[in-house]
Scaffold this motif. Structure first.
Motif, PDB file in Angstrom:
ATOM      1  N   ILE A  36       0.826  -1.199   0.000  1.00  0.00           N
ATOM      2  CA  ILE A  36       0.000   0.000   0.000  1.00  0.00           C
ATOM      3  C   ILE A  36       0.868   1.260   0.000  1.00  0.00           C
ATOM      4  N   SER A  53      -4.495   0.111  -8.819  1.00  0.00           N
ATOM      5  CA  SER A  53      -3.591  -1.041  -8.736  1.00  0.00           C
ATOM      6  C   SER A  53      -2.251  -0.724  -9.378  1.00  0.00           C
ATOM      7  N   ARG A  74      -8.608   4.105  -5.286  1.00  0.00           N
ATOM      8  CA  ARG A  74      -7.411   3.273  -5.253  1.00  0.00           C
ATOM      9  C   ARG A  74      -7.079   2.770  -6.659  1.00  0.00           C
ATOM     10  N   VAL A 105      -0.800  -0.925  -4.177  1.00  0.00           N
ATOM     11  CA  VAL A 105      -2.009  -0.124  -4.398  1.00  0.00           C
ATOM     12  C   VAL A 105      -1.661   1.335  -4.098  1.00  0.00           C
TER      13      VAL A 105
END
Length: 260
Positions: free
Chosen positions: A104, A166, A164, A126
């Motif tokens: 993240i 990827s 968000r 992410v």
């Protein structure tokens, strides 16, 4: 020097900076910012260190950004003049940095990555600028670096929705250079660092300085004319590497860079 919230390792001319607060997904608080400020200062000043890699400890996160629980709990606030993570307002660093995003990268974590020159991402990574969801804004450079990297419309599509993204979409949008399996991320980052280290560090610094300063020039003509005034470009012409490169080419051997 020993640090509490980060790790700094050296492998030849490469310095690896690890955000080391995995218990809070490598979210950063004031003490961590100042440690990173000191570590990046040392990296910038060391002529033997040519390339930096920034990553996060553990498998879950590169960095979840600002430690909001620390902030909400009344913890000491503040950051150094070099900005979030000692990096986002560090505009005079002409040594290249590679972000190895291992999970993240939210808010300030994404801003750290954007402040690096190259972003390599694990396929589990992410990215987001979710600050509006908690009443904040990505004021550590994200609101300015992301549009400059992928264009205004694409950036606004991320910024205004706080959505968000990827690793694969990040590569498609253009802010991620390469996506690899999580297990291969550090090997990939070191491969890129090794490729950079095969080049003259004087040339690399001159190139980065010319690119970054040229982005804000009023015209292409101005950028080309002004580049010869940049300190790293001037240093290149006076360096031993400037003589060594052509000589090694003529003698059909690998150059022995000095970085001076």
């Amino acid at each position: 020097m020993a640090y509490e919230f980060i790790k700094v390792d050296r492998e030849g001319p490469v310095t690896i900076f690890t955000l080391n607060r995995p218990e809070v997904m490598n979210a950063l608080h004031s003490p961590a910012h100042f440690e990173l400020h000191e570590a990046f200062d040392a990296f910038a000043a060391d002529p033997e260190q040519w390339v930096g890699i920034v990553t996060g400890a553990g498998e879950r996160a590169f960095s979840a950004g600002n430690d909001l629980k620390h902030q909400a709990g009344g913890g000491k606030m503040g950051s150094p003049p070099s900005g979030f993570a000692g990096l986002t307002s560090r505009f005079d660093l002409n040594k290249p940095l590679i972000a190895a995003v291992n999970g993240i990268a939210m808010g300030g974590g994404f801003e750290i990555a954007l402040a690096c020159d190259i972003i390599l991402a694990a396929d589990t990574a992410v990215f987001a600028l979710p600050e509006p969801k908690v009443g904040l804004a990505a004021l550590a450079g994200g609101l300015h670096r992301l549009p400059r990297t992928i264009g205004v419309k694409r950036a606004m599509g991320m910024i205004l929705t706080a959505r968000r993204v990827s690793a694969a979409e990040g590569e498609q949008l253009g802010f991620v250079n390469a996506v690899v399996p999580a297990a291969d991320l550090m090997a990939e980052a070191k491969k890129w660092a090794a490729m950079i280290s095969e080049c003259s560090p004087m040339s690399i610094r001159a190139s980065k300085e010319a690119v970054m300063n040229g982005l804000d020039a009023p015209s292409l003509e101005s950028a080309i004319k002004e580049q010869f005034k940049h300190p790293a470009v001037a240093a290149l012409f006076k360096s031993e590497d400037f003589v060594e490169g052509p000589m090694a080419f003529a003698q059909k051997r690998a150059p022995q860079w000095k970085g001076r």
